[in-house]
Design an enzyme around this catalytic site. Structure first.
Site, PDB file in Angstrom:
ATOM      1  CG  ASP A  66      -2.066   0.963   1.097  1.00 23.03           C
ATOM      2  OD1 ASP A  66      -2.435   1.308  -0.053  1.00 23.03           O
ATOM      3  OD2 ASP A  66      -2.598   1.396   2.134  1.00 23.03           O
TER       4      ASP A  66
ATOM      5  CG  ASN B 253       1.713   1.474  -5.326  1.00 21.39           C
ATOM      6  OD1 ASN B 253       2.696   1.311  -4.612  1.00 21.39           O
ATOM      7  ND2 ASN B 253       1.165   0.497  -6.030  1.00 21.39           N
TER       8      ASN B 253
ATOM      9  CG  HIS C  45      -0.891   2.090  -9.285  1.00 22.17           C
ATOM     10  ND1 HIS C  45      -1.017   1.598  -8.005  1.00 22.17           N
ATOM     11  CD2 HIS C  45      -1.953   2.918  -9.472  1.00 22.17           C
ATOM     12  CE1 HIS C  45      -2.119   2.094  -7.453  1.00 22.17           C
ATOM     13  NE2 HIS C  45      -2.699   2.910  -8.323  1.00 22.17           N
TER      14      HIS C  45
ATOM     15  CB  THR D 218     -13.294  -7.935  -4.022  1.00 22.47           C
ATOM     16  OG1 THR D 218     -13.076  -7.893  -2.602  1.00 22.47           O
ATOM     17  CG2 THR D 218     -12.963  -9.337  -4.509  1.00 22.47           C
TER      18      THR D 218
ATOM     19  CG  ASN E 286      -8.105  -2.017  -4.694  1.00 19.23           C
ATOM     20  OD1 ASN E 286      -7.210  -2.843  -4.527  1.00 19.23           O
ATOM     21  ND2 ASN E 286      -8.310  -1.020  -3.824  1.00 19.23           N
ATOM     22  CD1 TRP E 287     -13.462  -5.121  -8.423  1.00 18.38           C
ATOM     23  CD2 TRP E 287     -12.903  -4.323 -10.454  1.00 18.38           C
ATOM     24  NE1 TRP E 287     -12.857  -6.140  -9.129  1.00 18.38           N
ATOM     25  CE2 TRP E 287     -12.509  -5.681 -10.383  1.00 18.38           C
ATOM     26  CE3 TRP E 287     -12.649  -3.622 -11.634  1.00 18.38           C
ATOM     27  CZ2 TRP E 287     -11.877  -6.353 -11.432  1.00 18.38           C
ATOM     28  CZ3 TRP E 287     -12.028  -4.293 -12.684  1.00 18.38           C
ATOM     29  CH2 TRP E 287     -11.650  -5.633 -12.580  1.00 18.38           C
TER      30      TRP E 287
ATOM     31  NE  ARG F 185      -7.882   2.118  -5.077  1.00 20.67           N
ATOM     32  CZ  ARG F 185      -6.675   2.168  -4.568  1.00 20.67           C
ATOM     33  NH1 ARG F 185      -5.653   2.505  -5.328  1.00 20.67           N
ATOM     34  NH2 ARG F 185      -6.461   1.881  -3.306  1.00 20.67           N
TER      35      ARG F 185
ATOM     36  NE  ARG G  23      -2.577  -1.244   4.830  1.00 17.94           N
ATOM     37  CZ  ARG G  23      -3.826  -1.343   4.423  1.00 17.94           C
ATOM     38  NH1 ARG G  23      -4.570  -2.313   4.879  1.00 17.94           N
ATOM     39  NH2 ARG G  23      -4.338  -0.483   3.564  1.00 17.94           N
TER      40      ARG G  23
ATOM     41  CB  SER H 218      -7.431  -3.495   3.259  1.00 16.51           C
ATOM     42  OG  SER H 218      -7.177  -2.260   3.895  1.00 16.51           O
TER      43      SER H 218
HETATM   44  C1  IPE Z   1      -5.245  -2.634   0.146  1.00 20.29           C
HETATM   45  O1  IPE Z   1      -5.000  -1.303  -0.078  1.00 20.29           O
HETATM   46  C2  IPE Z   1      -5.334  -3.383  -1.164  1.00 20.29           C
HETATM   47  C3  IPE Z   1      -4.076  -3.576  -1.866  1.00 20.29           C
HETATM   48  C4  IPE Z   1      -2.899  -3.224  -1.414  1.00 20.29           C
HETATM   49  C5  IPE Z   1      -4.174  -4.216  -3.138  1.00 20.29           C
HETATM   50  P1  IPE Z   1      -6.186  -0.242  -0.186  1.00 20.29           P
HETATM   51  O2  IPE Z   1      -5.555   1.066  -0.442  1.00 20.29           O
HETATM   52  O3  IPE Z   1      -7.208  -0.707  -1.155  1.00 20.29           O
HETATM   53  O4  IPE Z   1      -6.813  -0.305   1.270  1.00 20.29           O
HETATM   54  P2  IPE Z   1      -7.735   0.741   2.026  1.00 20.29           P
HETATM   55  O5  IPE Z   1      -8.821   1.161   1.073  1.00 20.29           O
HETATM   56  O6  IPE Z   1      -6.876   1.902   2.410  1.00 20.29           O
HETATM   57  O7  IPE Z   1      -8.244   0.007   3.234  1.00 20.29           O
HETATM   58  C1  IPE Z   2      -1.761   0.158  -3.255  1.00 15.58           C
HETATM   59  O1  IPE Z   2      -1.512   1.530  -3.322  1.00 15.58           O
HETATM   60  C2  IPE Z   2      -2.055  -0.446  -4.598  1.00 15.58           C
HETATM   61  C3  IPE Z   2      -3.461  -0.823  -4.776  1.00 15.58           C
HETATM   62  C4  IPE Z   2      -4.395  -0.747  -3.879  1.00 15.58           C
HETATM   63  C5  IPE Z   2      -3.834  -1.321  -6.082  1.00 15.58           C
HETATM   64  P1  IPE Z   2      -2.678   2.584  -3.295  1.00 15.58           P
HETATM   65  O2  IPE Z   2      -3.108   2.866  -4.694  1.00 15.58           O
HETATM   66  O3  IPE Z   2      -3.773   2.174  -2.401  1.00 15.58           O
HETATM   67  O4  IPE Z   2      -1.930   3.848  -2.713  1.00 15.58           O
HETATM   68  P2  IPE Z   2      -2.489   4.861  -1.627  1.00 15.58           P
HETATM   69  O5  IPE Z   2      -2.880   4.058  -0.429  1.00 15.58           O
HETATM   70  O6  IPE Z   2      -3.645   5.567  -2.246  1.00 15.58           O
HETATM   71  O7  IPE Z   2      -1.340   5.752  -1.346  1.00 15.58           O
HETATM   72 MG    MG Z   3      -4.118   2.435  -0.403  1.00 13.03          MG
END
Ligand code: IPE
Ligand code: IPE
Ligand code: MG
Length: 238
Positions: free
Chosen positions: A25, A27, A42, A71, A73-74, A76, A186, A194
């Site tokens: 997490d 990125n 990413h 599941t 992350n869709w 976004r 994490r 998460s």
């Molecule tokens: C967890 O990160 C999922 C992945 C690293 C793929 P998220 O960024 O989706 O988690 P939340 O939304 O902050 O809990």
């Molecule tokens: C984790 O990084 C990658 C995925 C969840 C796909 P994030 O995209 O959640 O990065 P932050 O948490 O918004 O910084």
């Molecule tokens: Mg994140």
């Protein structure tokens, strides 16, 4: 003399981690701090992913799991989701040659529906070509811990295997056949699962670091493993 020999052997024994898992997490925030679009975060994260998995393999850890896309992350923006899927597609393409002659098996955890048919085809081809090799790299993609349990229970129901015990449910999960994670790392500074490996990480040792995933290094992982070796896992006992 025999006693001191035995003690020394224990001190130098390789780390007893049989499964390590990463919630990659941070990125997006990494990119934002640089005034870049989230997609750039990413891209940087994908490089860290390759580096850290290589390091785990070099350390001899038999199973490595990474959380690539949940599941949830869709939710976004489509542009970001498309960029992540494109990076995963490219990673899989590269992996065919990278692991062609190596003892590494790749398995995808999560739902296949909702992913593009061409991506699923590549995922399955990589799984088939690498099946049975020594080191396992699990990529959690379109993965949710609750979803994994629900799919397993529904499958057991269809097969007439309910009610069941813990062993049977474990064997029906995407993670079947490998030990539960010993360590879950994490990055990104949040203290939550998460929806990652909810069943398997019941007794995992958690490590939370504020380091954003693209900045995570092999050295920081080594420090985590040193800390892990000092933890006392009781599994409910004394
Ligand atoms: C967890 O990160 C999922 C992945 C690293 C793929 P998220 O960024 O989706 O988690 P939340 O939304 O902050 O809990
Ligand atoms: C984790 O990084 C990658 C995925 C969840 C796909 P994030 O995209 O959640 O990065 P932050 O948490 O918004 O910084
Ligand atoms: Mg994140």
């Amino acid at each position: 003399m025999f006693g001191s020999f035995r003690r020394k052997k224990v001190e130098t024994a390789p780390s007893a981690v049989s499964h390590i898992a990463f919630i990659m997490d941070g990125n997006g925030r990494w990119a934002k701090r640089r005034g870049l679009p989230r997609e750039a975060g990413h891209r940087a994260g994908a490089k860290t992913f390759s580096r850290i998995v290589e390091h785990c393999i070099a350390l001899g850890i038999p199973t490595v799991t990474v959380y690539a896309f949940s599941t949830e992350n869709w939710r976004r923006p489509k542009q970001e989701v498309d960029a992540i899927m494109e990076l995963l597609d490219r990673y899989i393409e590269d992996t065919f040659s990278r692991y062609a002659d190596r003892d590494v098996e790749v398995v995808f955890l999560g739902r296949r529906d909702g992913l593009s048919p061409s991506l699923v085809e590549k995922m399955e081809r990589l799984e088939n070509e690498s099946r049975g090799r020594k080191t396992r790299v699990n990529i959690a993609l379109n993965y949710g811990g609750r979803d994994e349990i629900v799919r397993a229970v529904n499958r057991l129901y269809e097969e007439g295997k309910l009610p069941c015990d813990e062993q049977t449910l474990s064997a029906a999960l995407d993670t079947a056949g490998r030990p539960d994670p010993d360590v879950v790392v994490r990055t990104g500074g949040d203290y939550r699962t998460s929806n990652f490996l909810l069943w398997g990480s019941a007794y995992a040792e958690y490590f939370f670091t504020g380091t954003l995933w693209p900045d995570f290094t092999e050295r920081e992982l080594d420090r985590i493993l040193t800390d892990y070796a000092k933890r006392h896992r009781r599994f409910g006992g004394l």
